[in-house]
Design a protein around this motif. Structure first.
Motif, short mmCIF file in Angstrom:
data_model
loop_
_atom_site.label_atom_id
_atom_site.label_comp_id
_atom_site.label_asym_id
_atom_site.label_seq_id
_atom_site.Cartn_x
_atom_site.Cartn_y
_atom_site.Cartn_z
N LEU A 1 2.98 -4.60 -3.39
CA LEU A 1 3.42 -3.56 -2.47
C LEU A 1 2.24 -2.95 -1.72
CD1 LEU A 1 5.99 -2.25 -1.52
CD2 LEU A 1 5.76 -0.54 -3.32
N LYS B 1 11.07 1.87 -3.05
CA LYS B 1 10.92 0.42 -2.91
C LYS B 1 10.27 -0.18 -4.15
CE LYS B 1 12.70 -0.29 1.11
NZ LYS B 1 14.04 -0.87 1.12
N LEU B 2 9.32 0.56 -4.69
CA LEU B 2 8.65 0.10 -5.91
C LEU B 2 9.67 -0.10 -7.03
CD1 LEU B 2 6.05 -0.47 -7.55
CD2 LEU B 2 5.85 1.98 -7.94
N LEU C 1 11.98 -5.22 0.96
CA LEU C 1 11.09 -4.20 1.49
C LEU C 1 11.59 -3.68 2.84
CD1 LEU C 1 8.42 -2.78 0.84
CD2 LEU C 1 7.25 -4.51 2.19
N LEU D 1 1.79 3.80 -3.03
CA LEU D 1 2.92 3.61 -3.94
C LEU D 1 3.79 4.86 -4.02
CD1 LEU D 1 1.21 1.60 -6.82
CD2 LEU D 1 2.67 0.74 -4.99
N LEU E 1 12.03 -3.15 -6.14
CA LEU E 1 11.38 -4.46 -6.27
C LEU E 1 11.10 -4.79 -7.74
CD1 LEU E 1 8.96 -4.15 -3.25
CD2 LEU E 1 10.58 -6.02 -3.56
N ILE F 1 4.35 -5.82 -9.04
CA ILE F 1 4.90 -5.32 -7.78
C ILE F 1 3.94 -4.31 -7.16
CG2 ILE F 1 6.77 -3.96 -6.75
CD1 ILE F 1 7.58 -6.80 -7.35
N ALA G 1 1.22 -5.41 0.85
CA ALA G 1 2.17 -5.52 1.96
C ALA G 1 2.09 -4.33 2.90
CB ALA G 1 3.59 -5.65 1.40
N MET G 2 1.95 -3.15 2.35
CA MET G 2 1.93 -1.96 3.19
C MET G 2 0.65 -1.90 4.03
SD MET G 2 4.81 -1.04 2.50
CE MET G 2 4.94 0.27 3.68
N ASN H 1 6.12 5.03 -1.25
CA ASN H 1 7.17 4.02 -1.22
C ASN H 1 7.81 3.83 -2.59
OD1 ASN H 1 6.77 2.71 1.62
ND2 ASN H 1 4.73 2.93 0.76
N THR I 1 -5.69 -3.43 -3.23
CA THR I 1 -4.67 -4.30 -3.81
C THR I 1 -4.94 -4.55 -5.30
OG1 THR I 1 -4.39 -5.35 -1.67
CG2 THR I 1 -3.50 -6.51 -3.57
N PHE J 1 10.93 -10.77 -1.38
CA PHE J 1 10.13 -9.54 -1.41
C PHE J 1 10.25 -8.80 -0.08
CE2 PHE J 1 6.25 -7.12 -0.90
CZ PHE J 1 6.04 -6.56 -2.15
#
Ligand code: ADP
Ligand code: MG
Ligand code: ZN
Length: 609
Positions: free
Chosen positions: A437, A583-584, A606, A577, A587, A433, A440-441, A580, A486, A602
């Motif tokens: 994440l 959310k971490l 989010l 991270l 998820l 994740i 995605a961010m 967020n 990432t 996902f």
């Protein structure tokens, strides 16, 4: 009635054993046994014989008039011993003495061997045996030597004619440029006048180059299927022989055959086996060099207008001898690259025709998820999907089958018996994740198609299927940096949540490092080095090893810069991270419970407030 060709072999072996057994028995009987018998017979004096006779120890006496020998048996320590002695005279007195002593006595009847039998056993039989053994050895040697003693230097090129392969250009999806170039060659072979009128001559040879599994061999077969001319196919390795000069002889023979059959196509697969650069090394391979020289000579020698076109395929074009690539030999180079999105979809469709598959399968999605896969891998994906359907007892494959088989082909089979401990599973969930994440961010879009945390046979504990929307040919500096961030996201999540780190990030580290390094040494994306290449890539189709081309001090600088780049991105990932973290948790919990999460789920979680 069934005739199994494989039966012949065991029969042959059996026959060999029988012959050997016969020979051994004969030798034993004719030579060894008499010799042994002879050894066990004790030779005595005539006096001993007479004394034994008087003592009444002799049981049996046998006269052999032919060899003037008396054989007699005596009893010594309860054992019978055969003795012999020469005949002095066959007086009546001796016979009288034998008779009175009560000994059993006879004379050996001389064996009446006919001259015919003598001839047979003494002369013809040994000859037959020798001949048989000779035959056997000769045959064995023949079959051991490649090609056989009688076919030295014959090429074993298979001749394909139109009907035999049945593969057409329509079976090759994607690769439109390659198909176009090859179509022209086929067209030339069919009506050469069209080209001759203008004065154009066809290229003598075309070289298909590209990564493994992109369909080079398949394209050549398609050419054979489309062209109405004989097609000789041979692999480069078939020229490699034990004896110096044999490869060259094979090349000669191949071109001789081709010239006789012209117009025709000669296809040499994996030409790098014989076409390697010649270097001045002492360890140079004489045989290979001779073969290559012969190939060069033959390619120069034949008349292009006759209509012999040479196709060759390789995935190591940079290792080929420059002489082979110069115009007049392989003057056309046909790149066969990894398929793009459309190409992948087409390839999937071509192969899906061969299996039973649900009508609603979205090939585009599959093609998107399988970014970077070669044609061979895509063919394999389709086949795996069909196998999976059979395993589940269904009569056609579905979208889910296809998706699962992408993971199978790229990441290995699900390992059924390898269970992650609860703690490990939690770590892997956060790790995966973390990657997703961070991605995605940075881009504000679904970064993944699907994440699973089922261990794979390849050793990966989790698997993230990235989505690649549309084709990318250029990557900006920011995109590369985001990618590095990432890659570091997995480890960053572990640090943040567990305050300890695991070995799970080794592959991420490798990839992040490679990207960061490439930014500096190859893409000119650092301030210090401007647009100077610090390393170059060799073997670009086979993984691409980079070799440094700079001074030692620069290397040190490069190493420092690489660390700087990765560290900056790692910090960025940590910050994302941290910002967020709820959310971490959310998820990771979902993934931990379900073991798999799709891109839509996902994004749902989010974006949920
Ligand atoms: P290589 O380029 O290594 O010679 P091959 O031609 O042997 O690869 O390809 C292996 C297999 O992959 C083929 O038999 C075919 O099933 C599949 N394949 C590869 N490329 C394509 C393509 N463009 N279209 C359809 N099938 C392909
Ligand atoms: Mg091939
Ligand atoms: Zn990772």
């Amino acid at each position: 009635m069934t005739t199994n060709p494989d039966n012949k072999k065991p029969q042959k072996v059996l026959a060999t054993y029988v012959i050997i057994a016969l020979v051994v028995t004969l030798v034993l009987n004719i030579f060894v046994m008499p010799w042994l018998m002879e050894r066990s017979v004790k030779e005595t004096s005539y006096r001993d014989f007479l004394m034994n006779l008087d003592a009444g120890q002799i049981k049996e006496v046998e006269f052999d008039a032919e060899s003037y020998t008396i054989y007699y048996t005596i009893e010594v320590n309860e054992r019978t011993q055969i003795c012999k002695t020469g005949i002095l005279n066959m007086s009546d007195e001796l016979i009288e003495r034998l008779y009175t002593s009560g000994v059993d006595f006879t004379s050996v009847i001389p064996t009446q061997s006919s001259p015919l039998m003598n001839l047979l056993f003494g002369f013809i039989l040994p000859m037959v045996i020798f001949a048989a053994i000779g035959q056997m050895l000769f045959k064995k040697m023949n079959s051991n030597m490649a090609g056989g003693a009688m076919s030295f230097g014959k090429s074993n090129a298979k001749v394909y004619v139109k009907s035999s392969t049945g593969i057409k250009f329509s079976d090759v999806a994607g690769e439109d440029e390659a198909k176009e170039l090859l179509t022209e060659i086929v067209d030339y072979l069919h009506n050469p006048e069209k080209y001759r009128e203008i004065g154009a001559s066809m290229p003598k040879g075309a070289l298909l180059v590209g990564p493994p599994g992109t369909g080079k061999t398949l394209l050549a077969k398609a050419v054979a299927g489309e062209a109405d001319v004989p097609f000789f196919s041979i692999s480069g390795s078939e020229f490699v022989e034990m004896f110096v000069g044999m490869g060259a002889a094979k090349v000669r023979d191949l071109f001789k055959q081709a010239n006789e059959k012209a117009p025709c196509i000669v296809f040499i697969d994996e030409i790098d086996t014989i076409g390697k650069k010649r270097d001045g090394n002492f360890s140079g391979n004489d045989e290979r060099e001779q073969t290559l020289n012969q190939l060069l000579t033959e390619m120069d020698g034949f008349d292009g207008s006759k209509g012999v076109v040479i196709l060759a395929a390789t995935n190591r074009p940079d290792s080929l001898d420059p002489a082979l690539l110069r115009p007049g030999r392989f003057d056309r180079r046909i790149p066969v690259e990894l398929p793009d999105l459309q190409g992948r979809e087409d390839i999937l469709r071509v192969h899906a025709k061969k299996i039973k598959i649900a009508d609603n399968v979205n090939f585009r999605d599959i093609a998107k998820a399988a970014s970077g896969a070669s044609g061979a891998e895509l063919a394999n994906i389709v086949n795996e999907a069909a196998l999976r359907a059979v395993r589940d007892g269904r009569c056609f494959a579905t979208q889910a089958d296809m998706e699962e088989s992408i993971e199978v082909v790229i990441a290995g089979y699900q390992k059924k018996n390898r269970v992650l401990s609860e703690k490990e599973k939690l770590i892997v969930s956060y790790h995966e994740i973390g990657h997703a994440l961070v991605a995605a961010m940075q881009t504000n879009s679904a970064p993944v198609h699907k994440i699973t945390i089922i261990p794979r046979t390849s050793g990966a504990l989790g698997y993230t299927m990235q989505v690649e929307d549309g084709e990318h040919f250029l990557m900006s500096k920011e995109e590369i940096e985001n990618k590095i961030a990432t890659f570091t996201g997995g480890r960053a999540a572990e640090e943040l949540i567990f305050h300890s780190i695991t070995t799970g990030a080794s592959n991420d580290i490798e990839q992040a490092t490679r990207l960061a390094r490439a930014m500096i040494t190859r893409y000119g994306m650092s301030d210090e080095f401007d647009m100077v290449a610090m390393e170059h890539i060799s073997n670009q189709y086979l993984g691409g090893d980079a070799s440094l081309a700079c001074s030692a001090e620069t290397q040190t600088q490069i190493d420092q810069k690489t660390v700087e780049v990765v560290r900056a991105q790692h910090e960025k990932a940590l910050k994302i991270l941290q910002d967020n973290i709820s959310k971490l948790h959310e998820l990771a919990k979902y993934l931990y419970e379900h073991e798999t999460i799709t891109g839509e789920d996902f994004m749902d979680i989010l974006l949920r407030k």
